[in-house]
Write a protein that holds these residues in place. Structure first.
Motif, PDB file in Angstrom:
ATOM      1  N   ALA A  13     -36.466  59.911 -64.217  1.00 39.28           N
ATOM      2  CA  ALA A  13     -37.623  60.005 -63.629  1.00 39.28           C
ATOM      3  C   ALA A  13     -37.538  58.648 -62.948  1.00 39.28           C
ATOM      4  O   ALA A  13     -37.975  58.917 -61.649  1.00 39.28           O
ATOM      5  CB  ALA A  13     -38.860  60.081 -64.724  1.00 39.28           C
ATOM      6  N   LEU A  14     -37.217  57.649 -63.570  1.00 36.99           N
ATOM      7  CA  LEU A  14     -37.423  56.337 -62.602  1.00 36.99           C
ATOM      8  C   LEU A  14     -36.394  56.607 -61.599  1.00 36.99           C
ATOM      9  O   LEU A  14     -36.779  55.928 -60.380  1.00 36.99           O
ATOM     10  CB  LEU A  14     -36.714  55.304 -63.454  1.00 36.99           C
ATOM     11  CG  LEU A  14     -37.835  54.720 -64.606  1.00 36.99           C
ATOM     12  CD1 LEU A  14     -37.527  53.573 -65.377  1.00 36.99           C
ATOM     13  CD2 LEU A  14     -38.841  54.044 -63.606  1.00 36.99           C
ATOM     14  N   ALA A  15     -35.064  56.885 -61.769  1.00 32.19           N
ATOM     15  CA  ALA A  15     -34.148  57.171 -60.462  1.00 32.19           C
ATOM     16  C   ALA A  15     -34.596  58.083 -59.629  1.00 32.19           C
ATOM     17  O   ALA A  15     -34.397  57.800 -58.393  1.00 32.19           O
ATOM     18  CB  ALA A  15     -32.828  57.478 -61.379  1.00 32.19           C
ATOM     19  N   VAL A  16     -35.122  59.143 -59.973  1.00 25.42           N
ATOM     20  CA  VAL A  16     -35.579  60.257 -58.806  1.00 25.42           C
ATOM     21  C   VAL A  16     -36.802  59.698 -57.987  1.00 25.42           C
ATOM     22  O   VAL A  16     -36.763  59.698 -57.088  1.00 25.42           O
ATOM     23  CB  VAL A  16     -35.732  61.573 -59.469  1.00 25.42           C
ATOM     24  CG1 VAL A  16     -36.587  62.362 -58.555  1.00 25.42           C
ATOM     25  CG2 VAL A  16     -34.811  62.176 -59.959  1.00 25.42           C
ATOM     26  N   GLY A  17     -37.765  58.998 -58.724  1.00 19.07           N
ATOM     27  CA  GLY A  17     -38.876  58.393 -58.177  1.00 19.07           C
ATOM     28  C   GLY A  17     -38.300  57.228 -57.048  1.00 19.07           C
ATOM     29  O   GLY A  17     -38.893  57.119 -56.001  1.00 19.07           O
ATOM     30  N   LEU A  18     -37.314  56.618 -57.745  1.00 17.63           N
ATOM     31  CA  LEU A  18     -36.740  55.268 -56.742  1.00 17.63           C
ATOM     32  C   LEU A  18     -36.205  56.189 -55.568  1.00 17.63           C
ATOM     33  O   LEU A  18     -36.200  55.589 -54.276  1.00 17.63           O
ATOM     34  CB  LEU A  18     -35.724  54.493 -57.593  1.00 17.63           C
ATOM     35  CG  LEU A  18     -35.195  53.347 -56.779  1.00 17.63           C
ATOM     36  CD1 LEU A  18     -36.218  52.477 -56.194  1.00 17.63           C
ATOM     37  CD2 LEU A  18     -34.427  52.427 -57.658  1.00 17.63           C
ATOM     38  N   PHE A  19     -35.459  57.344 -55.682  1.00 15.59           N
ATOM     39  CA  PHE A  19     -34.910  57.915 -54.820  1.00 15.59           C
ATOM     40  C   PHE A  19     -35.744  58.464 -53.668  1.00 15.59           C
ATOM     41  O   PHE A  19     -35.444  58.307 -52.485  1.00 15.59           O
ATOM     42  CB  PHE A  19     -33.873  58.912 -55.199  1.00 15.59           C
ATOM     43  CG  PHE A  19     -33.049  60.022 -54.125  1.00 15.59           C
ATOM     44  CD1 PHE A  19     -32.055  59.438 -53.861  1.00 15.59           C
ATOM     45  CD2 PHE A  19     -33.699  61.078 -53.589  1.00 15.59           C
ATOM     46  CE1 PHE A  19     -31.223  60.047 -52.795  1.00 15.59           C
ATOM     47  CE2 PHE A  19     -32.911  61.673 -52.582  1.00 15.59           C
ATOM     48  CZ  PHE A  19     -31.585  61.063 -52.183  1.00 15.59           C
ATOM     49  N   VAL A  20     -36.829  58.788 -53.991  1.00 14.26           N
ATOM     50  CA  VAL A  20     -37.851  59.090 -53.282  1.00 14.26           C
ATOM     51  C   VAL A  20     -38.283  58.123 -52.385  1.00 14.26           C
ATOM     52  O   VAL A  20     -38.627  58.195 -50.954  1.00 14.26           O
ATOM     53  CB  VAL A  20     -39.023  59.934 -53.828  1.00 14.26           C
ATOM     54  CG1 VAL A  20     -40.145  60.099 -52.992  1.00 14.26           C
ATOM     55  CG2 VAL A  20     -38.777  61.162 -54.645  1.00 14.26           C
ATOM     56  N   ALA A  21     -38.520  56.928 -52.997  1.00 11.47           N
ATOM     57  CA  ALA A  21     -38.840  55.717 -51.984  1.00 11.47           C
ATOM     58  C   ALA A  21     -37.729  55.104 -51.284  1.00 11.47           C
ATOM     59  O   ALA A  21     -38.119  54.765 -50.013  1.00 11.47           O
ATOM     60  CB  ALA A  21     -39.412  54.779 -53.073  1.00 11.47           C
ATOM     61  N   HIS A  22     -36.551  55.121 -51.787  1.00 14.88           N
ATOM     62  CA  HIS A  22     -35.446  54.403 -50.754  1.00 14.88           C
ATOM     63  C   HIS A  22     -34.350  55.108 -51.285  1.00 14.88           C
ATOM     64  O   HIS A  22     -33.689  54.973 -52.778  1.00 14.88           O
ATOM     65  CB  HIS A  22     -35.566  53.290 -51.167  1.00 14.88           C
ATOM     66  CG  HIS A  22     -34.903  52.165 -50.407  1.00 14.88           C
ATOM     67  ND1 HIS A  22     -33.404  52.112 -50.066  1.00 14.88           N
ATOM     68  CD2 HIS A  22     -34.951  51.286 -49.338  1.00 14.88           C
ATOM     69  CE1 HIS A  22     -32.731  51.246 -49.196  1.00 14.88           C
ATOM     70  NE2 HIS A  22     -33.757  50.692 -48.903  1.00 14.88           N
ATOM     71  N   ARG A  23     -33.488  55.879 -50.458  1.00 12.71           N
ATOM     72  CA  ARG A  23     -32.241  56.524 -50.599  1.00 12.71           C
ATOM     73  C   ARG A  23     -31.277  55.691 -51.158  1.00 12.71           C
ATOM     74  O   ARG A  23     -30.422  56.219 -52.235  1.00 12.71           O
ATOM     75  CB  ARG A  23     -31.695  57.114 -49.486  1.00 12.71           C
ATOM     76  CG  ARG A  23     -32.641  58.327 -48.783  1.00 12.71           C
ATOM     77  CD  ARG A  23     -32.820  59.427 -49.899  1.00 12.71           C
ATOM     78  NE  ARG A  23     -33.803  60.303 -49.124  1.00 12.71           N
ATOM     79  CZ  ARG A  23     -35.094  60.684 -49.377  1.00 12.71           C
ATOM     80  NH1 ARG A  23     -35.755  59.853 -49.845  1.00 12.71           N
ATOM     81  NH2 ARG A  23     -35.600  61.461 -48.713  1.00 12.71           N
ATOM     82  N   ARG A  24     -31.093  54.559 -50.804  1.00 14.68           N
ATOM     83  CA  ARG A  24     -29.629  53.736 -51.193  1.00 14.68           C
ATOM     84  C   ARG A  24     -29.923  53.161 -52.520  1.00 14.68           C
ATOM     85  O   ARG A  24     -29.081  53.325 -53.628  1.00 14.68           O
ATOM     86  CB  ARG A  24     -29.660  52.389 -50.147  1.00 14.68           C
ATOM     87  CG  ARG A  24     -28.248  51.631 -50.491  1.00 14.68           C
ATOM     88  CD  ARG A  24     -28.077  50.504 -49.638  1.00 14.68           C
ATOM     89  NE  ARG A  24     -29.344  49.682 -49.672  1.00 14.68           N
ATOM     90  CZ  ARG A  24     -29.633  48.809 -48.615  1.00 14.68           C
ATOM     91  NH1 ARG A  24     -28.672  48.502 -47.533  1.00 14.68           N
ATOM     92  NH2 ARG A  24     -30.490  47.890 -48.869  1.00 14.68           N
ATOM     93  N   PHE A  25     -30.915  52.497 -52.907  1.00 14.62           N
ATOM     94  CA  PHE A  25     -31.421  51.964 -54.320  1.00 14.62           C
ATOM     95  C   PHE A  25     -31.445  53.272 -55.310  1.00 14.62           C
ATOM     96  O   PHE A  25     -30.877  53.164 -56.436  1.00 14.62           O
ATOM     97  CB  PHE A  25     -32.752  51.331 -54.149  1.00 14.62           C
ATOM     98  CG  PHE A  25     -32.570  50.040 -53.995  1.00 14.62           C
ATOM     99  CD1 PHE A  25     -32.131  48.801 -54.376  1.00 14.62           C
ATOM    100  CD2 PHE A  25     -33.086  49.704 -52.392  1.00 14.62           C
ATOM    101  CE1 PHE A  25     -32.221  47.688 -54.004  1.00 14.62           C
ATOM    102  CE2 PHE A  25     -32.951  48.439 -51.946  1.00 14.62           C
ATOM    103  CZ  PHE A  25     -32.578  47.395 -52.651  1.00 14.62           C
ATOM    104  N   GLY A  26     -32.093  54.434 -54.618  1.00 14.30           N
ATOM    105  CA  GLY A  26     -32.223  55.627 -55.648  1.00 14.30           C
ATOM    106  C   GLY A  26     -30.811  55.994 -55.926  1.00 14.30           C
ATOM    107  O   GLY A  26     -30.520  56.657 -57.012  1.00 14.30           O
ATOM    108  N   LEU A  27     -29.921  56.255 -55.084  1.00 11.05           N
ATOM    109  CA  LEU A  27     -28.632  56.705 -55.352  1.00 11.05           C
ATOM    110  C   LEU A  27     -27.934  55.812 -56.320  1.00 11.05           C
ATOM    111  O   LEU A  27     -27.175  56.369 -57.393  1.00 11.05           O
ATOM    112  CB  LEU A  27     -27.488  56.625 -54.343  1.00 11.05           C
ATOM    113  CG  LEU A  27     -27.909  57.984 -53.097  1.00 11.05           C
ATOM    114  CD1 LEU A  27     -27.075  57.682 -51.904  1.00 11.05           C
ATOM    115  CD2 LEU A  27     -27.771  59.337 -53.847  1.00 11.05           C
ATOM    116  N   LEU A  28     -27.900  54.646 -56.542  1.00 10.48           N
ATOM    117  CA  LEU A  28     -27.472  53.701 -57.417  1.00 10.48           C
ATOM    118  C   LEU A  28     -28.242  54.068 -58.570  1.00 10.48           C
ATOM    119  O   LEU A  28     -27.427  53.922 -59.688  1.00 10.48           O
ATOM    120  CB  LEU A  28     -27.388  52.228 -56.819  1.00 10.48           C
ATOM    121  CG  LEU A  28     -27.022  51.226 -57.830  1.00 10.48           C
ATOM    122  CD1 LEU A  28     -25.674  51.553 -58.325  1.00 10.48           C
ATOM    123  CD2 LEU A  28     -27.222  49.728 -57.367  1.00 10.48           C
ATOM    124  N   ALA A  29     -29.598  54.100 -58.743  1.00 13.15           N
ATOM    125  CA  ALA A  29     -30.123  54.329 -59.948  1.00 13.15           C
ATOM    126  C   ALA A  29     -29.774  55.800 -60.452  1.00 13.15           C
ATOM    127  O   ALA A  29     -29.628  55.972 -61.858  1.00 13.15           O
ATOM    128  CB  ALA A  29     -31.654  54.405 -59.528  1.00 13.15           C
TER     129      ALA A  29
END
Length: 232
Positions: free
Chosen positions: A127-143
């Motif tokens: 959930a954290l990783a997908v939420g981060l991906f919604v906000a920012h693709r590069r950080f989200g992919l790493l998460a």
């Protein structure tokens, strides 16, 4: 519903033994590292990614900073909502931990007495990783990569079946994505109000309120231009 994987010929159980067998073959110090990473390390790493992304966004001060920060706020909220949704799921399925039904597992964490399906750890990190991906693709992919690795470690530790982890991934993703439009509609105006605040605006954009300089500088220029016209 408890017997989702009672047979040793079940692919879910076979994969559990295959992955957990890596812990048997690993040296004790490596298992201790994996235990810490699986319990705390990866979750902390994803949280730090969210904070890093926020710091990067506010420092750059882009026009869409408010919406991005709103999405970052939604990421931990989505994890919390997903865990709450998982409470009745775990109570309905009532699946015991794998080491209670299957012998010979290398269990790296003792004292797990709650139900196994769905994995709270997998739910939270995804959930954290997908939420981060919604906000920012590069950080989200790493998460997302870290979240997938976190799910693998939960099986490696012998505390979850692979399907527990897959279920957690699905639940975390569903909550973060499906509720995102509603969350953004509610959070974005709040974050924009914070952005305009003279005291709290730095939380959204470095340098204070959005457009503050743009509002002051043109007036100063117009005054200087008027003075030059009068002097002429």
């Amino acid at each position: 519903m408890a017997g989702l994987a009672d047979s040793g010929s079940n692919p879910d159980v076979d994969l559990l033994y295959d992955i957990n067998g890596l812990a048997k073959a690993a040296p004790p110090w490596f298992d201790r590292v994996m235990e810490y990473v699986g319990e705390y390390g990866l979750l902390l790493a994803i949280v730090l990614l969210v904070v890093w992304c926020w710091w990067t966004v506010r420092r750059r001060g882009d026009e869409d900073a408010a919406s991005t920060v709103a999405a970052l706020v939604w990421a931990p909220l989505a994890a919390g909502v997903a865990v709450l949704v998982n409470v009745p799921i775990r109570g309905f399925v009532e699946r015991p931990r794998p080491f209670l039904d299957h012998q010979g597992l290398e269990v790296l964490v003792q004292g797990k007495t709650d139900y196994s399906f769905v994995s709270d750890h997998a739910t939270i990190v995804m959930a954290l990783a997908v939420g981060l991906f919604v906000a920012h693709r590069r950080f989200g992919l790493l998460a997302l990569v870290l979240a997938l690795f976190g799910g693998f470690i939960r099986v490696y530790m012998g505390v979850h079946y692979p399907t527990d982890v897959v279920g957690g991934f699905a639940l975390g993703t569903a909550v973060a994505l499906l509720l995102s439009p509603v969350a953004m509609a509610l959070l974005t105006p709040v974050v924009k109000a914070v952005e305009r605040s003279p005291r709290a605006g730095w939380l959204v954009r470095a340098g204070g309120r959005a457009g503050a300089q743009d509002a002051v500088v043109p007036e100063a220029r117009s005054e200087r231009a008027s003075e030059r016209d009068l002097a002429a």
